[in-house]
Structures are given as structure tokens and as C-alpha cells.
Motif scaffolding. Sequence first.
Motif, PDB file in Angstrom:
ATOM      1  N   GLY A   1       0.807  -1.210   0.000  1.00 58.90           N
ATOM      2  CA  GLY A   1       0.000   0.000   0.000  1.00 58.90           C
ATOM      3  C   GLY A   1       0.837   1.254   0.000  1.00 58.90           C
ATOM      4  O   GLY A   1       1.911   1.312  -0.608  1.00 58.90           O
ATOM      5  N   PHE A   2       0.362   2.267   0.739  1.00 54.41           N
ATOM      6  CA  PHE A   2       0.978   3.588   0.766  1.00 54.41           C
ATOM      7  C   PHE A   2       1.221   3.988   2.214  1.00 54.41           C
ATOM      8  O   PHE A   2       0.888   3.238   3.135  1.00 54.41           O
ATOM      9  N   ASN A   3       1.761   5.168   2.427  1.00 46.96           N
ATOM     10  CA  ASN A   3       1.990   5.645   3.790  1.00 46.96           C
ATOM     11  C   ASN A   3       0.690   5.834   4.567  1.00 46.96           C
ATOM     12  O   ASN A   3       0.691   5.764   5.789  1.00 46.96           O
ATOM     13  N   ASP A   4      -0.409   6.082   3.873  1.00 42.62           N
ATOM     14  CA  ASP A   4      -1.677   6.342   4.554  1.00 42.62           C
ATOM     15  C   ASP A   4      -2.746   5.282   4.283  1.00 42.62           C
ATOM     16  O   ASP A   4      -3.868   5.397   4.743  1.00 42.62           O
ATOM     17  N   VAL A   5      -2.409   4.228   3.550  1.00 42.96           N
ATOM     18  CA  VAL A   5      -3.307   3.093   3.315  1.00 42.96           C
ATOM     19  C   VAL A   5      -2.427   1.852   3.241  1.00 42.96           C
ATOM     20  O   VAL A   5      -1.704   1.668   2.257  1.00 42.96           O
ATOM     21  N   LYS A   6      -2.485   1.005   4.269  1.00 38.14           N
ATOM     22  CA  LYS A   6      -1.631  -0.188   4.305  1.00 38.14           C
ATOM     23  C   LYS A   6      -2.494  -1.431   4.418  1.00 38.14           C
ATOM     24  O   LYS A   6      -3.554  -1.419   5.048  1.00 38.14           O
ATOM     25  N   TYR A   7      -2.010  -2.518   3.811  1.00 37.53           N
ATOM     26  CA  TYR A   7      -2.716  -3.800   3.847  1.00 37.53           C
ATOM     27  C   TYR A   7      -1.694  -4.902   3.595  1.00 37.53           C
ATOM     28  O   TYR A   7      -0.547  -4.639   3.220  1.00 37.53           O
ATOM     29  N   CYS A   8      -2.106  -6.126   3.778  1.00 36.05           N
ATOM     30  CA  CYS A   8      -1.234  -7.277   3.555  1.00 36.05           C
ATOM     31  C   CYS A   8      -1.478  -7.845   2.160  1.00 36.05           C
ATOM     32  O   CYS A   8      -2.626  -7.926   1.706  1.00 36.05           O
ATOM     33  N   CYS A   9      -0.371  -8.233   1.494  1.00 38.18           N
ATOM     34  CA  CYS A   9      -0.504  -8.828   0.153  1.00 38.18           C
ATOM     35  C   CYS A   9       0.636  -9.819  -0.064  1.00 38.18           C
ATOM     36  O   CYS A   9       1.484 -10.016   0.809  1.00 38.18           O
ATOM     37  N   ASP A  10       0.673 -10.424  -1.255  1.00 34.37           N
ATOM     38  CA  ASP A  10       1.691 -11.440  -1.544  1.00 34.37           C
ATOM     39  C   ASP A  10       2.831 -10.931  -2.429  1.00 34.37           C
ATOM     40  O   ASP A  10       3.679 -11.712  -2.834  1.00 34.37           O
ATOM     41  N   ASP A  11       2.880  -9.649  -2.709  1.00 35.28           N
ATOM     42  CA  ASP A  11       3.923  -9.079  -3.565  1.00 35.28           C
ATOM     43  C   ASP A  11       4.875  -8.225  -2.723  1.00 35.28           C
ATOM     44  O   ASP A  11       4.455  -7.223  -2.145  1.00 35.28           O
ATOM     45  N   PRO A  12       6.163  -8.572  -2.674  1.00 34.12           N
ATOM     46  CA  PRO A  12       7.088  -7.812  -1.830  1.00 34.12           C
ATOM     47  C   PRO A  12       7.394  -6.406  -2.350  1.00 34.12           C
ATOM     48  O   PRO A  12       7.943  -5.583  -1.625  1.00 34.12           O
ATOM     49  N   ASN A  13       7.023  -6.099  -3.592  1.00 29.89           N
ATOM     50  CA  ASN A  13       7.329  -4.789  -4.188  1.00 29.89           C
ATOM     51  C   ASN A  13       6.112  -3.877  -4.297  1.00 29.89           C
ATOM     52  O   ASN A  13       6.094  -2.975  -5.115  1.00 29.89           O
TER      53      ASN A  13
END
Length: 135
Positions: free
Chosen positions: A35-47
Motif C-alpha cells: 500500500g501507501f503511507n496512509d493506506v496499508k494492507y497485507c498482500c503477496d507481492d514484496p514490491n
Amino acid sequence: MSADCSSYYNTDGVFVEAFSCPKPGSAAFAVYCCGFNDVKYCCDDPNSFFPYEYGYMWWLSIGALVGLSVAAVVLLAFLITVCVLCYLFIATKPSRLDNGLPLRAPGKISVCLVTQRWQWNDPHIHWRPQRGTQS
């Protein structure tokens, strides 16, 4: 393997506590903080983490749309201009070739010294002097 998402203020200004990926109840393969500095979430892509605010991406998107729109208008104006010029070229083209020179039978041109007129020296053309001139 797990990743920690640091705490942040979301787009509404609400403080969000730090959390670890994967979150309980989410997919087990979503182990990266995205995500971004103000919207974060978990995902499977390290980039997939971008170190700027989510609103910044909207401004980039709007700028790109405006730029593409201007480019499309310029291209459309160019194509219309080319089509109009081609039509005018074809519509105003003479129906036969006219190079401005009269076509004559091949032969030599000479000047009659008495009348000082040009005449063709061609056996197939017979020149008659005009009235009132000497021959």
C-alpha cells in the motif's frame, strides 16, 4: 515469514495501530506489507509498498489523463487538417495536365527578318503573312 506494517494516519486522519502480516482471518500467503503511507494492507507481492500518500497517486492519474487528453485532441486536429488538405488538393486538381506551354509539332523556329515574326520551319505547317505586312 511475516512482515510488520508500522502505524500510520489513514486518509481520514484516523490513527491506525501497527499490525503484522498475515492478519488473522486473511489469506496465509499475504505476508508482505503493501500500500501507501496512509493506506496499508497485507498482500503477496514484496514490491507493492509505495513510500508516498495514496492521494498523490490520484494526482498522478489525473495529470496523466489530462496529458493524454491534450495529446488526443492534438492528434485529432492533425488528422482532420490532413484530411481537409488532401480533399482540397484532389478537388482543385485540374482534370488534364496543363503545364502552361502550348503543344506544337516538332520543328525549328526561325525569325523572318523582313516581318520580324517567329515562324515554324515545318513542312506540314504553312504560314501565311497577315494582311498589311510585307512577305
